[in-house]
Design an enzyme around this catalytic site. Structure first.
Site, PDB file in Angstrom:
ATOM      1  N   GLN A 334       4.885  -9.740   0.607  1.00  0.00           N
ATOM      2  CA  GLN A 334       3.449  -9.507   0.505  1.00  0.00           C
ATOM      3  C   GLN A 334       2.986  -8.689   1.691  1.00  0.00           C
ATOM      4  OE1 GLN A 334       1.247 -11.268  -2.007  1.00  0.00           O
ATOM      5  NE2 GLN A 334       0.072  -9.471  -1.390  1.00  0.00           N
ATOM      6  N   ASP A 451       5.597   3.683  11.247  1.00  0.00           N
ATOM      7  CA  ASP A 451       5.490   2.220  11.158  1.00  0.00           C
ATOM      8  C   ASP A 451       6.876   1.575  11.144  1.00  0.00           C
ATOM      9  OD1 ASP A 451       3.995  -0.078  11.170  1.00  0.00           O
ATOM     10  OD2 ASP A 451       3.741  -0.153   9.006  1.00  0.00           O
TER      11      ASP A 451
END
Length: 678
Positions: A334, A451
C-alpha cells in the site's frame, strides 16, 4: 501554468463531465460541507498509508451495503466511516463514495476530517468515531429559496411537523432512515429525510436527530430548504423531491432503472475512452517537447512505435477479474497514491497490478512517468512494465510479479531479516547500483529516479534486486547540467543540495543509494520522515551516544546502534565502523568486506555532490576494479527545528538548519515544501 500537453486532456475531461451532467442523477454529487480537523499528524507518511488502506476497506463494502467502517495501521491507526443515504441506488452510492474519496485527502495531514455530499458521508480520524452522535463540528445550513409570504406560516408548520415525524420514525427503524413529504398547497410540497449512521445505537441516533431537527426547524424556517450535518446523522428538507428519483431507481421501476444504468455505463465508457485519448495526447506532446529539446525525431518516433507494438493496453475488466476484484487477500502493498495487488491472467501469468487513484494534481505526471519512462528502459535490475489500463476514476499499471516483495519487508523485520544473508545483501547492493548506473548513463535517455529507498527495491524469487516506482522519475538531455524542479521524494533519502537549491542531478540518486547501502549493512532503518522521532533524528544527523570502547567489537548494540546511523561517521573517524555491522552478519563476512561497503556508503552520502562517485564508478568499486577507495568527507548533518503544515494537501514543510561541510548552502534556515514519496 499548465503543461501544454495537459490542456487537451482537461478539455476532453470537461467534455466528458458535460456528458455526465446531462443526466441529473449522474452528476458528480454536490459537496454540502467539508470539515478538516485542527490537529495534524506527526507521521505524515505513515498516516497517509493507513488512510488509503482504511478508505480501501470502506470501498470494498459500501457499494453493496451502503455503510462501512474500517481501521488500519497501528500508531498511527486511521479509522474510517462511510454512509450512503438509503435513497441511493448501489451504483450511485459507489459514485458518491468515489467523489468523497477524491476530496477527503485534501485535509491531510489533519488527523481527522469529514465530508457531506448530496447522497453520502465519509469520515476519517485517528480515533474510533463509530459511536459519535454530536460534537463541536456539527453544522446546519439554511437555503436561499424563499416561500411566498402568504404560504410561509402553513409551510413552516407543515414542515416542522414533517421533520418531527421523520426523526421519530427514523430512530426506531433498523436502518435509521425515513423520508416523507407533506403537501402545503397544490403548488407547494415539502420533502424531508432523516438518516443516522448505522454505527450508532438508538439513543445516539435520537440525540443526533433531535439536535439536527431543532437547528433546521428553529433557525431556518420558513426558508425553502435546509440541512443539518451532525457527527452521526443528516437531516434535510426541501421544496424539491431530492430523494424521489433515486428511490424509484433503487426500488424497482424497471424501465427507469434500466435506462439510468445504461446511461451510467455509456457515460463511464465514454469517459474512459476520452481519458485514454487525453493521455495519448499528453504522451505525444511530452515526447514532442523532448524531441524539440534533443532534435531527434527518429528516436522519439521509435519510442512511440515501441509503445504501440508492446501491447501495453490491458482491459480494465480483465485486471479486475485477475485480482478477484482487488480482494484484500491479493494485496501486496500500500502507498499513498494507491495499492498493489497480485493478479493471475487467463494464461496463468502472475502479475502485480498497481492501482492508482485519480485524486491528486500530480496524477497525470506520475502516470506519464510510470508508463513512458519505464517502458523505454530495459535492464535486469529494473522492474518490467507489462502494460497499463486507464478507466474511470483510477488507472492501473501492470508489472511483472516478484515473489519476495520489497527489501524493507525483510531488512527491517527481525524475523525475516535472517533470509538476507551476506551474499544476498551484497548482490542487492550491486544489483541496485547496476540498475542506477544504467538509468544514469546507459539508457537512451538520462533518468533520475528521485525516490531510491528500501521499499522501492523489489526482490525476485532469488532475492535479486529490481528498482521500482518511477512515478517521480525525471529525464533530461545530455547537454543539461541539472534540472530545477519542485522537491519530491522521501525525507532522509533526499540529497541536501536538492533540498536547499531544488537543483536535481544524478548525484541525488547517488546520495539516496548511499543511505540504502548503510541501511543494508547495519540492518537499521533510516528515519524516512523528520516527524518520525521525537528528536527529529535521521541517518546523518544524530550525535554520538553511549560508549565506543567495548571489549567485544560486536557487543552492546543497544548503546552503540540505538542512536541510529549518525554514528557511522564518528565510528569511521575512530576506526570502529565494524561495531555497527548488523549482528545477523557477524561471522558471515570478513571485516574487510564489511568495511568496504561502509566506505562506499559514506562516499555516496558526502555533502558535496561533486565528491560523490558516479554510479558506474560505484559498480567498479564494488566489483573490485577500484582497489584503493578514496577517503570520504563528512556527510551533511540536518538538525530539525520542528515541522509545520504547508497550505496544500499532503505537502509538508519543515524548518531545517544545514550544518557541516556543505559549500553550496550559505543559508542556515530554510523552508522545505515537498511531496512524500510513496
Amino acid at each position: 501554468m499548465l503543461p501544454s500537453g495537459l490542456l487537451p486532456l482537461l478539455l476532453l475531461l470537461g467534455f466528458a463531465a458535460s456528458l455526465i451532467s446531462g443526466d441529473s442523477d449522474n452528476t458528480s454529487p454536490a459537496i454540502f460541507l467539508s470539515v478538516c480537523g485542527k490537529n495534524q499528524t506527526r507521521d505524515a507518511e505513515g498516516f497517509d498509508v493507513n488512510f488509503v488502506e482504511s478508505m480501501e476497506k470502506i470501498f470494498q463494502n459500501i457499494s453493496t451495503s451502503g455503510f462501512a467502517t474500517s481501521s488500519s495501521g497501528d500508531n498511527p491507526t486511521v479509522y474510517g466511516l462511510g454512509q450512503c443515504f438509503s435513497y441511493l441506488s448501489p451504483v450511485n452510492c459507489q459514485l458518491c463514495y468515489s467523489q468523497s474519496r477524491v476530496k477527503l485527502p485534501l485535509c491531510l495531514p489533519s488527523t481527522s476530517a469529514r465530508i457531506y455530499l448530496d447522497g453520502c458521508f465519509l469520515e476519517y480520524s485517528d480515533r474510533n468515531v463509530d459511536a459519535d452522535s454530536v460534537d463541536a463540528s456539527d453544522a446546519y445550513a439554511c437555503g436561499n429559496a424563499t416561500i411566498d409570504e402568504q404560504l410561509r406560516p402553513a409551510f413552516s408548520n407543515s414542515t416542522a411537523e414533517l421533520m418531527g415525524n421523520l426523526t421519530a420514525r427514523a430512530e426506531s427503524r433498523a436502518d435509521y432512515y425515513q423520508v416523507g413529504s407533506v403537501e402545503v398547497s397544490p403548488d407547494l410540497t415539502a420533502y424531508g429525510m432523516a438518516q443516522c449512521w448505522r454505527s450508532l445505537n438508538a439513543t445516539g441516533c435520537k440525540e443526533c436527530l433531535e439536535k439536527g431537527r431543532a437547528n433546521i426547524v428553529g433557525k431556518c424556517l420558513p426558508a425553502g430548504g435546509a440541512m443539518a450535518m451532525n457527527a452521526g446523522c443528516f437531516l434535510r428538507y426541501s421544496t424539491e423531491p431530492f430523494y424521489a428519483n433515486e428511490s424509484s431507481s433503487a426500488g424497482g421501476s424497471g424501465g427507469d432503472s434500466s435506462g439510468k444504468l445504461t446511461v451510467i455505463i455509456a457515460v463511464t465508457t465514454v469517459l474512459g475512452v476520452l481519458v485514454a485519448i487525453g493521455m495519448a495526447v499528453l504522451w505525444w506532446s511530452r515526447k514532442s517537447a523532448y524531441r524539440r529539446r534533443n532534435h531527434d525525431d527518429g528516436e522519439n518516433s521509435e519510442i512511440i512505435r515501441s509503445i504501440v507494438k508492446s501491447h501495453l493496453s490491458f482491459k480494465y475488466e480483465d485486471l479486475v477479474k485477475a485480482t478477484d476484484n482487488f480482494h484484500q487477500n491479493n494485496k501486496l502493498g500500500q502507498g499513498g497514491y494507491g495499492a498493489v495487488y497480485k493478479g493471475i491472467l487467463p494464461d496463468g501469468t502472475e502479475v502485480a497490478v498497481k492501482r492508482l487513484f485519480f485524486n491528486t494534481r500530480n496524477w497525470v505526471d506520475q502516470f506519464f512517468n510510470e508508463v513512458t519512462l519505464i517502458n523505454q528502459v530495459q535492464h535486469k535490475n529494473l522492474v518490467k512494465l507489462l502494460g497499463c489500463s486507464v478507466e474511470g476514476s483510477e488507472s492501473l499499471l501492470v508489472y511483472e510479479f516478484l515473489s519476495n516483495t520489497s527489501l524493507d519487508h525483510y531488512l527491517f523485520d527481525s524475523f525475516k531479516k535472517t533470509a538476507l544473508t551476506w551474499e544476498r545483501r551484497f548482490d542487492i547492493i550491486v544489483g541496485t547500483a547496476e540498475g542506477l548506473a544504467y538509468l544514469h548513463n546507459a539508457s537512451d535517455v538520462r533518468i533520475i529516479h528521485r525516490d531510491i529507498k528500501a521499499s522501492n527495491i523489489l526482490l525476485d524469487e532469488k532475492f535479486r534486486a529490481k528498482i521500482s516506482d518511477f512515478g517521480l522519475a525525471r529525464y533530461f538531455a545530455d547537454d543539461q547540467s541539472h534540472l530545477s524542479t519542485g522537491l519530491a521524494g522521501t525525507f532522509g533519502y533526499m540529497a541536501p543540495e536538492y533540498i536547499v537549491h531544488g537543483q536535481l542531478t544524478e548525484k541525488a540518486d547517488v546520495y539516496s543509494y548511499g543511505v540504502v547501502v548503510l541501511e543494508i549493512v547495519t540492518g537499521r532503518k533510516n528515519q524516512t520522515s523528520i516527524s518520525a522521532s521525537a528528536e527529529g533524528h535521521s541517518l546523518m544527523q544524530q550525535q554520538m551516544e553511549g560508549t565506543m570502547c567495548q571489549k567485544n567489537p560486536y557487543s552492546s548494540r543497544s548503546n552503540e546502534i540505538s542512536s541510529s546511523f549518525a554514528q557511522v561517521w564518528q565510528h569511521y573517524n575512530s576506526e570502529t565502523l565494524i561495531r555497527l555491522l548488523d549482528p545477523d552478519l557477524q561471522g558471515k563476512c570478513t571485516d574487510e568486506e564489511a568495511l568496504k561497503l561502509f566506505r562506499v556508503g559514506l562516499l555516496c552520502v558526502q555533502a558535496s555532490p561533486t565528491l560523490r562517485p558516479a554510479m558506474w564508478k560505484v559498480v567498479a568499486m564494488l566489483m573490485g576494479a577500484e582497489k584503493d577507495l578514496p577517503a570520504p568527507t563528512q556527510p551533511p548533518f540536518l538538525n530539525n527545528r520542528g515541522g509545520q503544515r504547508s497550505g496544500n494537501g499532503s505537502e509538508m514543510s519543515n524548518s531545517l538548519s544545514v550544518s557541516s561541510k556543505f559549500p553550496e548552502a550559505s543559508v542556515n534556515d530554510i523552508s522545505v515544501s515537498m511531496f512524500n514519496g510513496r
